[in-house]
Design an enzyme around this catalytic site. Structure first.
Site, PDB file in Angstrom:
ATOM      1  N   ASN A  15       0.834  -1.209   0.000  1.00  0.00           N
ATOM      2  CA  ASN A  15       0.000   0.000   0.000  1.00  0.00           C
ATOM      3  C   ASN A  15       0.870   1.262   0.000  1.00  0.00           C
ATOM      4  O   ASN A  15       0.604   2.235  -0.718  1.00  0.00           O
ATOM      5  CB  ASN A  15      -0.903   0.045   1.239  1.00  0.00           C
ATOM      6  CG  ASN A  15      -1.904  -1.099   1.286  1.00  0.00           C
ATOM      7  OD1 ASN A  15      -2.121  -1.792   0.293  1.00  0.00           O
ATOM      8  ND2 ASN A  15      -2.513  -1.312   2.448  1.00  0.00           N
ATOM      9  N   GLU A  43       5.229  -5.597   9.289  1.00  0.00           N
ATOM     10  CA  GLU A  43       4.526  -6.833   8.910  1.00  0.00           C
ATOM     11  C   GLU A  43       5.496  -7.863   8.318  1.00  0.00           C
ATOM     12  O   GLU A  43       5.072  -8.820   7.689  1.00  0.00           O
ATOM     13  CB  GLU A  43       3.401  -6.543   7.912  1.00  0.00           C
ATOM     14  CG  GLU A  43       2.177  -5.954   8.577  1.00  0.00           C
ATOM     15  CD  GLU A  43       0.990  -5.823   7.628  1.00  0.00           C
ATOM     16  OE1 GLU A  43      -0.147  -5.902   8.123  1.00  0.00           O
ATOM     17  OE2 GLU A  43       1.198  -5.617   6.416  1.00  0.00           O
ATOM     18  N   ASN A  84       0.480   5.433  15.075  1.00  0.00           N
ATOM     19  CA  ASN A  84      -0.833   5.940  15.478  1.00  0.00           C
ATOM     20  C   ASN A  84      -0.881   5.987  17.011  1.00  0.00           C
ATOM     21  O   ASN A  84       0.101   5.629  17.680  1.00  0.00           O
ATOM     22  CB  ASN A  84      -1.966   5.117  14.843  1.00  0.00           C
ATOM     23  CG  ASN A  84      -2.026   3.687  15.371  1.00  0.00           C
ATOM     24  OD1 ASN A  84      -1.491   3.379  16.436  1.00  0.00           O
ATOM     25  ND2 ASN A  84      -2.666   2.810  14.623  1.00  0.00           N
ATOM     26  N   THR A 132      -0.194   9.961  14.704  1.00  0.00           N
ATOM     27  CA  THR A 132      -1.451  10.256  14.014  1.00  0.00           C
ATOM     28  C   THR A 132      -2.627   9.999  14.954  1.00  0.00           C
ATOM     29  O   THR A 132      -2.582   9.099  15.800  1.00  0.00           O
ATOM     30  CB  THR A 132      -1.603   9.399  12.741  1.00  0.00           C
ATOM     31  OG1 THR A 132      -1.628   8.017  13.098  1.00  0.00           O
ATOM     32  CG2 THR A 132      -0.456   9.645  11.774  1.00  0.00           C
ATOM     33  N   GLY A 178      -6.060   9.780  13.719  1.00  0.00           N
ATOM     34  CA  GLY A 178      -7.224   9.562  12.864  1.00  0.00           C
ATOM     35  C   GLY A 178      -7.790  10.861  12.334  1.00  0.00           C
ATOM     36  O   GLY A 178      -7.054  11.728  11.838  1.00  0.00           O
ATOM     37  N   ASP A 224     -14.181   3.944   4.371  1.00  0.00           N
ATOM     38  CA  ASP A 224     -13.333   2.812   4.769  1.00  0.00           C
ATOM     39  C   ASP A 224     -11.944   3.384   5.061  1.00  0.00           C
ATOM     40  O   ASP A 224     -11.285   3.906   4.159  1.00  0.00           O
ATOM     41  CB  ASP A 224     -13.281   1.793   3.614  1.00  0.00           C
ATOM     42  CG  ASP A 224     -12.374   0.608   3.898  1.00  0.00           C
ATOM     43  OD1 ASP A 224     -11.759   0.571   4.981  1.00  0.00           O
ATOM     44  OD2 ASP A 224     -12.278  -0.272   3.023  1.00  0.00           O
ATOM     45  N   ASP A 271      -1.362   4.088   5.700  1.00  0.00           N
ATOM     46  CA  ASP A 271      -0.277   3.797   4.741  1.00  0.00           C
ATOM     47  C   ASP A 271      -0.066   4.977   3.793  1.00  0.00           C
ATOM     48  O   ASP A 271       1.065   5.338   3.468  1.00  0.00           O
ATOM     49  CB  ASP A 271      -0.606   2.530   3.942  1.00  0.00           C
ATOM     50  CG  ASP A 271      -0.712   1.314   4.841  1.00  0.00           C
ATOM     51  OD1 ASP A 271       0.026   1.255   5.836  1.00  0.00           O
ATOM     52  OD2 ASP A 271      -1.551   0.437   4.555  1.00  0.00           O
TER      53      ASP A 271
END
Ligand code: RIB
Length: 282
Positions: free
Chosen positions: A43, A135, A176, A197, A199, A224, A230
């Site tokens: 992404n 990941e 985040n 971050t 949101g 969404d 990302d």
């Protein structure tokens, strides 16, 4: 044009969109099912490409049909996949994602081939910047941080403990709120910038623990939020590479993340630079 190498995950996202997210032990029905290319690494690579960078992705997928589905938007956009390898045994990573009408999500990842991206098979192309997320195996993240000499952006998602020396090497750390709480003060030992971050409330930028800038995203109706974080990481890295002042770069990244949240899916929703500029100057 800045060059960005991304080292990270590739997933196929299996997405169920329902009115609400299930609580533990609860069953939610009447969902609509979809499948999209995803994975935080993929992404971020595609987001940087759509925003105007030359991008390469270092990653691992399985030798299976899910790999084609997971890679098709990257190929179409011209992301350099010459550092991506197929694993003979492991399957392409899969993320099971539930999305609520509010745009919030829950994600469970089966990493598959992403977990086989070990330091001995890692390929690091030359680039102005390297973006890495968590990941893939943490020892690979540490090896990349030690080997790369350019601008290093670390996105500590999903939250995991990295050695202090890796955090200290980063030029940019993005977390985040939840990841920031997990990491505690350790992230502020970085020599560079730290961005937290929040949101829809925006993001704050710190240098050696001192807040030096903040920005809020434009108002949007979320559909969404998958992939918004990302996009933020890719946009912020690119804007800083372009020499924008931190506050301007933060605004650009917030706007890019906001556009992403207005559409369904991760890679299917990543904005072009023109879309981000448009929402910044209504
Ligand atoms: O950040 C969003 C991504 O997290 C999804 O695309 C999913 O694959 C998981 O990796």
């Amino acid at each position: 044009m800045p060059t960005i190498a991304v080292l990270g995950s590739v997933n196929l996202d299996i997405v169920a969109t329902a009115a609400t997210l299930p609580a533990p032990g609860e069953t939610v029905t009447n969902a609509v099912l979809a499948q999209h290319p995803g994975g935080k690494g993929a992404n971020q690579a595609l987001a940087a490409r759509r925003l105007g960078a030359e991008v390469s992705l270092s990653a691992r997928v399985g030798r299976d049909g899910n790999a084609d589905a997971a890679l098709n938007l990257l190929r179409a956009a011209g992301v350099d996949l010459s550092s991506l390898r197929e694993d003979d045994k492991a399957a392409t990573g899969v993320a099971l994602i539930a999305v609520a009408a509010s745009g919030e999500n829950q994600i469970v990842v089966a990493p598959g081939a992403n977990a086989t991206l070990t330091p001995d098979v890692m390929i690091l192309p030359a680039a102005d910047a390297l973006i890495v997320q968590l990941e893939i195996p943490l020892e690979t993240v540490a090896a990349a941080a030690a080997a790369f000499t350019g601008f290093l952006a670390l996105n500590l998602a999903p939250a995991a403990a990295l050695p202090p020396s890796v955090l200290a090497r980063a030029d940019l750390i993005v977390v985040n709120e939840g990841e920031a709480a997990f990491c505690g003060e350790a992230i502020h030992a970085a020599r560079g910038l730290v961005v937290v971050t929040h949101g829809a409330k925006g993001a704050a930028l710190f240098r050696q623990g001192v807040k030096v800038a903040e920005a809020a995203p434009p108002k949007i109706v979320p559909v969404d939020t998958t992939g918004a974080g990302d996009t933020f990481v890719a946009a912020l890295t690119l804007a800083l590479l372009e020499g924008r002042p931190p506050e301007t770069a933060l605004r650009f990244a917030c706007a890019a993340g906001a556009v992403t949240a207005t559409r369904a899916g991760a890679q299917t929703s990543l904005p072009t630079r023109a879309e981000v500029e448009a929402i910044l100057t209504p």
